[in-house]
Design an enzyme around this catalytic site. Structure first.
Site: not given
Ligand code: GLN
Length: 480
Positions: A77, A152, A176
């Site tokens: 990420k 997210s 997330s």
């Protein structure tokens, strides 16, 4: 033709010459290219990944893997620092910023022979539940391109869902990793707070943030965890507890678990009836298999989302004050004559809408006149939750329930209503408020055609139990 089922199978194919790391990297690069519309990657490191793969293939000629993740293709990420590579937290304010050091997790992955193939799109500064808050465009769910992948860590979830890498890393401050895993039909593991170093993870809310893992099977998640977990002199909040060799300890025959579920969770009006029915049928199946599963009362359910959003925005308003347009990344094009004006312009132009909303909310709840009414109250809720949780784990090995109240929603469906978006975090934020390990397991399919999961949580420090229980769930599903 290259295909991937698990790290174990892949590495035995490497050892017996059926495939090579170069073949694997080429395969994934071509898949990333073919799925570019999903927008799961902000950048791929094609050339260097191919060079690393070639080096690993040479080293394998001695007949031995260089590490436990030899040739494993990983995506991270865009909040995890990889030295000499850009990192932006999917924000314009960090555009063109390059990491000057490696996150501890990256160091550990590379030391075991992993290949980092690229960085994944996400919600800006990890704030969001749908990946619609990225400054670099939304990510699409590969199962239905009209739906969100969750957030997210949406890009990292889709990277595993669509077969664009073998495993990926995300971050989980309030769900997330687990929520996008649920929306994408894969495994999403958030270890307990302090299990994995946060050094090199761009901070959102430091007392909640935890790096997590997306995988296709429990063995891969367990192996990755045992490598990236453990004490770190750069992060004082990391537990110094020994990290078990999780991947070698997954099978225990015939263990009977004592499991709790929150009565209020399954009766909550926001819960999709099909999800409620599936969780209930799982509970029945566990009971039929000799486990004890009992309801416990949890009358705090409606307080956890407000407490979470007060505390995390407060921490975020402090953490994000470092982005002033001078030290990092983006600077507004204005003269330095008026410094306050310069800060204002840089932040106004650099941050997106949701991030600004949270900085303002966090500043408000910390301000002198409102501190006690909001921040102190939310801290008290957190303390009560902690005590309640400890009491539950005196009697139970695990708590199970839904991961999210509904399956993946349509793009745009909730983006104009922040409160509705926040409420979708009702089942995941609990584990972050109390810092316990939690996982989402892809067990079900909704009549909409979308996957959804079950969430399991255990007490602090007990990732081994969580992984064993998860393996049992996945094995039971396999037998259906
Ligand atoms: N959806 C939650 C939020 O927006 C969780 C985010 C996260 O875990 N990073 O805060």
């Amino acid at each position: 033709m290259f295909s991937f089922t698990s790290i174990k199978d892949y590495q035995s194919c490497l050892l017996n010459g059926q495939t090579t790391c170069v073949e694997a990297v080429s395969y994934y690069l071509q898949r990333i290219e073919a799925n570019i519309h999903l927008n799961a990657f902000l950048e791929t490191y094609s050339e260097e990944a191919l060079i690393q793969a070639a080096d690993l293939d040479v080293l394998l000629q001695s007949g031995k893997l260089v590490g436990k993740l030899h040739g494993v293709i990983v995506a991270v990420k865009d909040v995890i620092c990889y030295q000499n590579h850009p990192v932006s937290a999917a924000s314009k304010i960090l555009e063109n910023f390059t990491s000057v050091y490696n996150a501890t997790v990256v160091e550990k992955l590379i030391a075991e022979g992993a290949i980092i193939i690229g960085r994944n799109n996400c919600d800006e500064f990890a704030m969001g539940s749908s990946n619609e808050n990225s400054a670099f465009g939304k990510v699409l769910n590969s199962k239905d391109n009209n739906r969100v992948p969750g957030g997210s860590s949406g890009g990292s979830a889709v990277a595993v869902q669509a077969g664009l890498c073998m495993i990926s890393l995300g971050s989980d401050t309030g769900g997330s990793v687990r929520q996008p895993a649920d929306f994408c039909g894969i495994i999403g593991l958030k270890p307990g707070y302090g299990r994995i170093s946060r050094y090199g993870l761009i901070a959102y809310a430091s007392s909640f943030d935890q790096i997590g893992i997306f995988a296709n099977n429990i063995y891969d998640a367990a192996l990755t965890l045992e490598i990236i977990a453990g004490k770190d002199e750069f992060d004082g909040t990391v537990s110094s507890a020994e990290v078990p060799a999780f991947s070698e300890m997954l099978n225990i025959e015939n263990r009977k678990y004592k499991i709790a579920y929150f009565r209020e969770t399954l009766e909550h009006p926001s819960l999709d009836p099909e999800i409620a029915a599936s969780i209930r049928s799982s509970i029945q199946k566990l009971i039929d298999n000799g486990h004890t599963v009992e309801p416990v009362n949890f009358d705090l359910l409606d307080f956890i989302v407000p407490a979470y959003y007060i505390l995390t925005t407060a921490e975020a308003s402090s953490n994000l004050s470092r982005y002033d347009g001078i030290k990092y990344g983006f600077s507004a094009k204005t003269d330095f004559g008026d410094l306050t004006e310069f800060y204002k312009r840089s932040r106004s132009e650099g941050f997106g809408k949701e991030v600004k909303r949270r900085i303002m909310l966090g500043t408000f709840v910390l301000s002198a006149g409102y501190y006690d009414a909001y921040f102190t109250k939310a801290q008290q809720v957190r303390q009560i939750l902690l005590k309640t949780t400890q009491a539950i784990f005196k009697n139970y090995d695990a708590i199970i329930g839904p991961t999210v109240p509904s399956p993946a929603f349509r793009i745009g469906e909730k983006s104009n209503d922040p409160i509705e978006m926040f409420l979708a975090d009702i089942y995941t934020v609990f584990a972050n408020l109390v810092g316990i390990p939690a996982i989402s397991l892809p067990l079900f399919t909704h009549s909409s055609g979308m996957p959804f999961g079950i969430q399991a949580m255990v007490s602090q420090g007990n990732e081994l139990t969580l992984l064993r229980l998860s393996k049992m769930f996945m094995d039971l599903k396999g037998k259906e």
